[in-house]
Design an enzyme around this catalytic site. Structure first.
Site, PDB file in Angstrom:
ATOM      1  N   ARG A  69       0.983  -1.325   0.057  1.00  0.00           N
ATOM      2  CA  ARG A  69       0.152   0.012  -0.334  1.00  0.00           C
ATOM      3  C   ARG A  69       0.761   1.300  -0.411  1.00  0.00           C
ATOM      4  O   ARG A  69       1.899   1.261   0.780  1.00  0.00           O
ATOM      5  CB  ARG A  69      -0.879   0.197   1.469  1.00  0.00           C
ATOM      6  CG  ARG A  69      -2.594  -1.093   1.131  1.00  0.00           C
ATOM      7  CD  ARG A  69      -3.087  -0.466   2.405  1.00  0.00           C
ATOM      8  NE  ARG A  69      -2.524  -1.130   3.585  1.00  0.00           N
ATOM      9  CZ  ARG A  69      -1.922  -0.043   4.317  1.00  0.00           C
ATOM     10  NH1 ARG A  69      -2.333   1.293   4.199  1.00  0.00           N
ATOM     11  NH2 ARG A  69      -1.474  -0.931   5.353  1.00  0.00           N
ATOM     12  N   TYR A 197      -0.926  -3.737  -7.149  1.00  0.00           N
ATOM     13  CA  TYR A 197      -1.074  -4.356  -5.680  1.00  0.00           C
ATOM     14  C   TYR A 197      -2.113  -4.165  -5.201  1.00  0.00           C
ATOM     15  O   TYR A 197      -3.109  -3.051  -5.057  1.00  0.00           O
ATOM     16  CB  TYR A 197       0.728  -3.484  -5.154  1.00  0.00           C
ATOM     17  CG  TYR A 197       0.490  -4.473  -3.779  1.00  0.00           C
ATOM     18  CD1 TYR A 197       0.704  -4.985  -3.530  1.00  0.00           C
ATOM     19  CD2 TYR A 197      -0.352  -3.360  -2.108  1.00  0.00           C
ATOM     20  CE1 TYR A 197       0.933  -5.616  -1.972  1.00  0.00           C
ATOM     21  CE2 TYR A 197      -0.599  -3.995  -1.294  1.00  0.00           C
ATOM     22  CZ  TYR A 197       0.341  -4.817  -1.192  1.00  0.00           C
ATOM     23  OH  TYR A 197      -0.230  -5.800   0.225  1.00  0.00           O
ATOM     24  N   GLY A 199      -4.015  -4.370  -2.452  1.00  0.00           N
ATOM     25  CA  GLY A 199      -4.403  -2.668  -0.614  1.00  0.00           C
ATOM     26  C   GLY A 199      -4.808  -1.494  -1.911  1.00  0.00           C
ATOM     27  O   GLY A 199      -5.809  -0.993  -0.933  1.00  0.00           O
ATOM     28  N   LYS A 206      -9.342  -2.351   1.578  1.00  0.00           N
ATOM     29  CA  LYS A 206      -9.247  -0.956   2.727  1.00  0.00           C
ATOM     30  C   LYS A 206      -9.792   0.404   2.692  1.00  0.00           C
ATOM     31  O   LYS A 206     -10.664   1.259   3.014  1.00  0.00           O
ATOM     32  CB  LYS A 206      -7.681  -0.595   3.016  1.00  0.00           C
ATOM     33  CG  LYS A 206      -6.924  -1.265   2.831  1.00  0.00           C
ATOM     34  CD  LYS A 206      -7.008  -2.325   4.584  1.00  0.00           C
ATOM     35  CE  LYS A 206      -6.498  -3.239   5.180  1.00  0.00           C
ATOM     36  NZ  LYS A 206      -5.927  -3.675   6.492  1.00  0.00           N
ATOM     37  N   HIS A 226     -10.733  -1.483  11.694  1.00  0.00           N
ATOM     38  CA  HIS A 226     -10.022  -2.363  11.483  1.00  0.00           C
ATOM     39  C   HIS A 226      -9.002  -3.128  12.083  1.00  0.00           C
ATOM     40  O   HIS A 226      -8.760  -3.497  13.133  1.00  0.00           O
ATOM     41  CB  HIS A 226      -8.337  -1.728  11.139  1.00  0.00           C
ATOM     42  CG  HIS A 226      -7.523  -2.566  10.427  1.00  0.00           C
ATOM     43  ND1 HIS A 226      -6.313  -1.884  10.671  1.00  0.00           N
ATOM     44  CD2 HIS A 226      -7.267  -3.440   9.758  1.00  0.00           C
ATOM     45  CE1 HIS A 226      -5.262  -2.347   9.899  1.00  0.00           C
ATOM     46  NE2 HIS A 226      -5.878  -3.275   9.431  1.00  0.00           N
ATOM     47  N   SER A 248       0.045  -2.865  11.993  1.00  0.00           N
ATOM     48  CA  SER A 248       0.402  -4.245  11.316  1.00  0.00           C
ATOM     49  C   SER A 248       1.186  -4.665  11.737  1.00  0.00           C
ATOM     50  O   SER A 248       1.596  -4.612  12.594  1.00  0.00           O
ATOM     51  CB  SER A 248       0.690  -3.628  10.011  1.00  0.00           C
ATOM     52  OG  SER A 248       1.514  -2.963   9.547  1.00  0.00           O
ATOM     53  N   ALA A 249       2.017  -6.114  11.847  1.00  0.00           N
ATOM     54  CA  ALA A 249       2.698  -6.822  12.054  1.00  0.00           C
ATOM     55  C   ALA A 249       3.154  -7.003  13.449  1.00  0.00           C
ATOM     56  O   ALA A 249       4.135  -6.940  14.509  1.00  0.00           O
ATOM     57  CB  ALA A 249       4.208  -6.046  11.580  1.00  0.00           C
ATOM     58  N   CYS A 250       1.498  -7.336  13.951  1.00  0.00           N
ATOM     59  CA  CYS A 250       1.636  -7.479  15.713  1.00  0.00           C
ATOM     60  C   CYS A 250       1.216  -9.227  15.319  1.00  0.00           C
ATOM     61  O   CYS A 250       0.079  -9.378  16.512  1.00  0.00           O
ATOM     62  CB  CYS A 250       0.716  -6.525  16.104  1.00  0.00           C
ATOM     63  SG  CYS A 250       1.063  -4.661  16.321  1.00  0.00           S
ATOM     64  N   GLY A 251       0.628  -9.623  14.609  1.00  0.00           N
ATOM     65  CA  GLY A 251      -0.054 -11.203  14.235  1.00  0.00           C
ATOM     66  C   GLY A 251      -0.952 -11.227  14.589  1.00  0.00           C
ATOM     67  O   GLY A 251      -2.244 -11.999  15.235  1.00  0.00           O
ATOM     68  N   ASN A 254      -2.708 -14.595  13.031  1.00  0.00           N
ATOM     69  CA  ASN A 254      -2.492 -15.590  13.825  1.00  0.00           C
ATOM     70  C   ASN A 254      -3.326 -15.632  14.865  1.00  0.00           C
ATOM     71  O   ASN A 254      -4.098 -16.916  15.326  1.00  0.00           O
ATOM     72  CB  ASN A 254      -0.903 -15.478  14.632  1.00  0.00           C
ATOM     73  CG  ASN A 254       0.003 -15.868  13.281  1.00  0.00           C
ATOM     74  OD1 ASN A 254      -0.103 -15.928  11.838  1.00  0.00           O
ATOM     75  ND2 ASN A 254       0.771 -14.686  13.313  1.00  0.00           N
ATOM     76  N   ASP A 277      -9.359  -9.535   9.360  1.00  0.00           N
ATOM     77  CA  ASP A 277      -8.906  -7.870   9.115  1.00  0.00           C
ATOM     78  C   ASP A 277      -9.722  -6.720   9.643  1.00  0.00           C
ATOM     79  O   ASP A 277      -9.568  -5.266   9.946  1.00  0.00           O
ATOM     80  CB  ASP A 277      -8.415  -8.259   7.949  1.00  0.00           C
ATOM     81  CG  ASP A 277      -7.250  -6.324   7.330  1.00  0.00           C
ATOM     82  OD1 ASP A 277      -6.638  -5.981   8.364  1.00  0.00           O
ATOM     83  OD2 ASP A 277      -7.487  -6.300   6.744  1.00  0.00           O
ATOM     84  N   ARG A 371       1.623 -11.907  -0.296  1.00  0.00           N
ATOM     85  CA  ARG A 371       0.079 -12.262   0.239  1.00  0.00           C
ATOM     86  C   ARG A 371      -0.189 -13.704  -0.596  1.00  0.00           C
ATOM     87  O   ARG A 371       0.578 -13.896  -1.500  1.00  0.00           O
ATOM     88  CB  ARG A 371      -0.501 -11.028  -0.361  1.00  0.00           C
ATOM     89  CG  ARG A 371       0.121 -10.424   0.193  1.00  0.00           C
ATOM     90  CD  ARG A 371      -0.710  -9.708   1.829  1.00  0.00           C
ATOM     91  NE  ARG A 371      -0.315  -8.389   1.994  1.00  0.00           N
ATOM     92  CZ  ARG A 371      -0.685  -7.644   2.988  1.00  0.00           C
ATOM     93  NH1 ARG A 371      -1.835  -7.999   4.081  1.00  0.00           N
ATOM     94  NH2 ARG A 371      -0.022  -6.342   4.346  1.00  0.00           N
ATOM     95  N   ARG A 402       2.842  -3.323  19.586  1.00  0.00           N
ATOM     96  CA  ARG A 402       4.199  -3.555  20.218  1.00  0.00           C
ATOM     97  C   ARG A 402       4.866  -2.743  20.996  1.00  0.00           C
ATOM     98  O   ARG A 402       5.518  -1.569  20.200  1.00  0.00           O
ATOM     99  CB  ARG A 402       4.681  -4.148  19.051  1.00  0.00           C
ATOM    100  CG  ARG A 402       5.833  -4.682  18.446  1.00  0.00           C
ATOM    101  CD  ARG A 402       6.745  -4.494  17.250  1.00  0.00           C
ATOM    102  NE  ARG A 402       6.019  -5.669  16.118  1.00  0.00           N
ATOM    103  CZ  ARG A 402       5.940  -6.855  16.139  1.00  0.00           C
ATOM    104  NH1 ARG A 402       7.402  -7.080  16.849  1.00  0.00           N
ATOM    105  NH2 ARG A 402       5.898  -8.290  15.407  1.00  0.00           N
ATOM    106  N   TYR A 495       1.602 -16.534  20.596  1.00  0.00           N
ATOM    107  CA  TYR A 495       0.573 -17.276  19.752  1.00  0.00           C
ATOM    108  C   TYR A 495      -0.400 -18.451  20.329  1.00  0.00           C
ATOM    109  O   TYR A 495      -1.637 -17.350  20.486  1.00  0.00           O
ATOM    110  CB  TYR A 495       1.853 -18.836  19.147  1.00  0.00           C
ATOM    111  CG  TYR A 495       2.202 -18.297  18.477  1.00  0.00           C
ATOM    112  CD1 TYR A 495       2.206 -17.092  16.429  1.00  0.00           C
ATOM    113  CD2 TYR A 495       3.532 -17.762  18.168  1.00  0.00           C
ATOM    114  CE1 TYR A 495       3.407 -16.793  15.666  1.00  0.00           C
ATOM    115  CE2 TYR A 495       4.644 -17.191  17.550  1.00  0.00           C
ATOM    116  CZ  TYR A 495       4.411 -16.798  16.225  1.00  0.00           C
ATOM    117  OH  TYR A 495       5.146 -15.900  15.589  1.00  0.00           O
ATOM    118  N   GLY A 496      -0.667 -19.137  20.102  1.00  0.00           N
ATOM    119  CA  GLY A 496      -1.453 -20.398  21.027  1.00  0.00           C
ATOM    120  C   GLY A 496      -1.565 -19.723  22.482  1.00  0.00           C
ATOM    121  O   GLY A 496      -3.316 -19.645  23.038  1.00  0.00           O
TER     122      GLY A 496
HETATM  123  C1  OXD Z   1      -2.702  -4.070   5.996  1.00  0.00           C
HETATM  124  C2  OXD Z   1      -3.630  -5.494   5.806  1.00  0.00           C
HETATM  125  O1  OXD Z   1      -2.187  -3.459   5.714  1.00  0.00           O
HETATM  126  O2  OXD Z   1      -4.259  -5.728   6.250  1.00  0.00           O
HETATM  127  O3  OXD Z   1      -3.673  -3.415   7.268  1.00  0.00           O
HETATM  128  O4  OXD Z   1      -2.799  -4.998   4.564  1.00  0.00           O
HETATM  129 MN    MN Z   2      -5.288  -5.028   8.018  1.00  0.00          MN
END
Ligand code: OXD
Ligand code: MN
Length: 591
Positions: A69, A197, A199, A206, A226, A248-251, A254, A277, A371, A402, A495-496
């Site tokens: 994005r 791309y 997004g 989005k 979100h 983003s990047a916080c799992g 998961n 999402d 992706r 984070r 994780y779990g």
């Molecule tokens: C984001 C996604 O960037 O879901 O938040 O791709």
């Molecule tokens: Mn997202």
């Protein structure tokens, strides 16, 4: 196809502007989709993968300069700058139309324009909203057919005079300098140009379900967030649902597909994914907040997804999936990415299209933002309520980020208003992987910084307003899976095992358990976080994970104030209640 005058007039205008050779309506039939897949394989836009190992799966590579994005080229286009606010790039609708119409002019000569009628949410349901995306990309069509509900029933639902969000996408000449992702909330319109791309071009996601929908939600009294949605089923079969917002990047994916640790699994607990999402939330007749996932698939980050980290997500990608910018294993015509397993292929093509050998490579085989676009129905833990048009009732809203030291493992807000403060103050610290400077705090309120379609101050005011309107609101929590020890190692396994924290949250929602009132909110009694079966972690570790350093919190409060002032710099729209919450927090922390 339709007699809707507004739709036909807009289509005529866009056809004249973009000048495609041909216009094709997408009817949502498997037959048509299959034909498009075949065409995309013929032109090289997609490659068919091993039918036995990955049935119905395809590989696509975007341009090397078009892999994520583009927040810097994303605009909220309103008549008044104040409506977009300080946290969005702004352009006036007049300037936007002038600029983008020039870029669209004749851009589809020699190409086909596809008309995609799609619904965000179950077609025709109370929650659902319709959109039409026009695009010159088969890849976009095929992704939209996974991510949304597409076809003639959507046209029927729009009817002769129904409304829809207009989405115009053209790859044009893919000029990076002239790439624009524009949202025009006053016209319910999205315009995207010069990108291919996800997004930026799957306009239902989005652009619509967050940026445009957040404005519709404010005007119509609901919320577009979100957030993931998951359900926890107890051994008696009762299911409680929570939503959670993380930068983003916080799992997030998961957590949405979490596998319960043995301690809970053996007792009969289960976790169900409703969404990974986006959540649309409305007040139900029973006075609770109800949520649906408006999407129909998962557009997940591939690297790091494995049998160990997220077997449910991996299983979801084993059929009918489109992979973008991953590594192509030529030995068996399948895909690979960093973190999938420890056996990188030696005979492969990397995401850039170059020969790649996992034994000797110094560069990554898959792009870090590569992706999978996977149908939701493939997910083994998909909730039975996924297709329920009424959605699911929400017990708790969870915020997170984070943070290496500041935020404790979990705490609960003192009230809805305080919970809105917590969401507004959300932040993540940059990791070494993401940028040169480690530990820089990036504010990302409710994880909506790049996705709120209007002034962030008004957005907070809408949250406060919703709190007054929901008779039986969810309780609000903050979690942090990322506390580190003095050597920088994560303390909490994540994780779990995050389920242990979710169980405390649910117990609080049901008033089954006490907590300690502190300056920052309600903290667990350490012994109330279940540690049985956790290696190397006992109640003392939990006590450490729950500690609050008042000095760090005072510093953080300064950061929040600075951020509020920034928001106020365009339009002065910050609600006074949040400044009051900030003052209250500072007072409780002591001088
Ligand atoms: C984001 C996604 O960037 O879901 O938040 O791709
Ligand atoms: Mn997202």
């Amino acid at each position: 196809m339709t007699k809707n005058k507004k739709l036909l007039a807009w289509l005529d205008e866009m056809v004249e502007l973009n000048a495609p050779d041909k216009v094709v309506w997408i009817d949502g039939s498997e037959e048509q989709i299959e034909e498009l897949r075949a065409t995309a394989c013929k032109t090289g836009e997609m490659e068919k993968l091993n039918e036995e190992m990955l049935p119905g799966c395809y590989l696509h590579r975007t341009a090397i300069n078009d892999v994520a994005r583009v927040e810097g080229r994303t605009f909220i286009c309103t008549t008044e700058r104040e409506e977009a606010g300080a946290t969005n790039n702004w352009m006036s609708p007049k300037e936007t139309y002038e600029k983008l119409y020039k870029l669209y002019k004749g851009s589809m000569k020699g190409r086909t324009m596809y008309v995609i009628p799609y619904s965000m949410g179950i077609v025709g349901s109370e929650f659902a909203k319709n959109g039409i995306e026009l695009t010159d990309s088969i890849y976009v069509v095929l992704n939209m057919c996974i991510m949304t509900r597409v076809g003639n029933d959507v046209l029927a639902s729009i009817g002769d005079d129904g409304d829809f969000v207009k989405g115009m996408h053209s790859r044009a000449d893919m000029n990076e300098e002239e790439r624009y992702i524009c949202q025009l909330p006053e016209d319910n319109t999205i315009m995207s140009v010069n990108s291919g791309y996800g997004g930026n071009v799957l306009l239902g996601k989005k652009c619509f379900a967050l940026r445009i929908a957040s404005v519709l939600a404010r005007d119509e009294g609901w919320m577009a967030e979100h957030m993931l949605i998951l359900g926890i089923e107890d051994p008696q079969g009762n299911v409680k649902y929570v939503t959670a917002a993380f930068p983003s990047a916080c799992g997030k994916t998961n957590l949405a597909m979490l596998i319960p640790p043995e301690y809970y699994a053996s007792k009969g607990y289960k976790v169900w994914c409703v969404g990974d999402d986006i959540a649309w939330l409305r007040i139900g007749e029973d006075g609770r907040l109800w949520a649906v996932n408006p999407e129909n698939g998962f557009f997940g980050v591939a690297p790091g997804t494995s049998e160990k980290t997220n077997p449910n997500a991996l299983a979801a990608t084993r059929k009918g999936t489109i992979f973008t910018n991953v590594c192509h294993n030529l030995d068996n015509n399948t895909v690979w990415w960093e973190g999938l397993d420890k056996n990188p292929p030696e005979h492969a093509v990397d995401w850039k299209g170059n020969p790649w050998n996992g034994k000797t490579a110094t560069e990554k085989g898959a792009h870090p933002n590569s992706r999978f676009t996977a149908p939701a129905v493939n997910c083994p833990c998909l909730s039975k309520e996924f297709n329920n048009p009424k959605g699911v009732p929400i017990s708790a809203i969870i915020f997170g980020g984070r943070r290496a030291k500041t935020a404790p493992l979990v705490y609960q807000s003192r009230s809805w208003q305080h919970g809105v403060y917590m969401g507004s103050a959300m932040a993540s610290e940059t990791t070494a992987a993401a940028s040169g400077a480690v530990g820089v705090v990036r504010r990302d309120p409710m994880a909506m910084l790049p996705f709120c379609g209007y002034n962030m101050g008004d957005y907070f005011a809408h949250w406060l307003e919703m709190g007054k309107k929901i008779p039986n609101p969810p309780k609000i929590f903050n979690v942090n899976w990322f506390r580190t020890d003095d050597e920088g190692h994560f303390i909490w396994p994540g994780y779990g095992d995050n389920m242990r924290v979710l169980m405390w949250i649910l117990a609080r929602c049901e008033d089954k358990i006490g907590a300690q009132e502190t300056a920052i909110g309600w903290l667990p009694n350490p012994e109330d976080i279940e540690v049985e079966g956790l290696e190397g972690i006992d109640t003392e570790t939990i006590r450490g994970l729950l500690s609050v350093d008042a000095d760090l919190w005072k510093q953080d409060a300064d950061g929040v104030e600075e951020f509020y002032k920034k928001i106020d710099s365009v339009g002065n729209r910050m609600p006074k209640e949040l400044y009051e919450e900030l003052a209250g927090l500072r007072e409780r922390l002591g001088k």
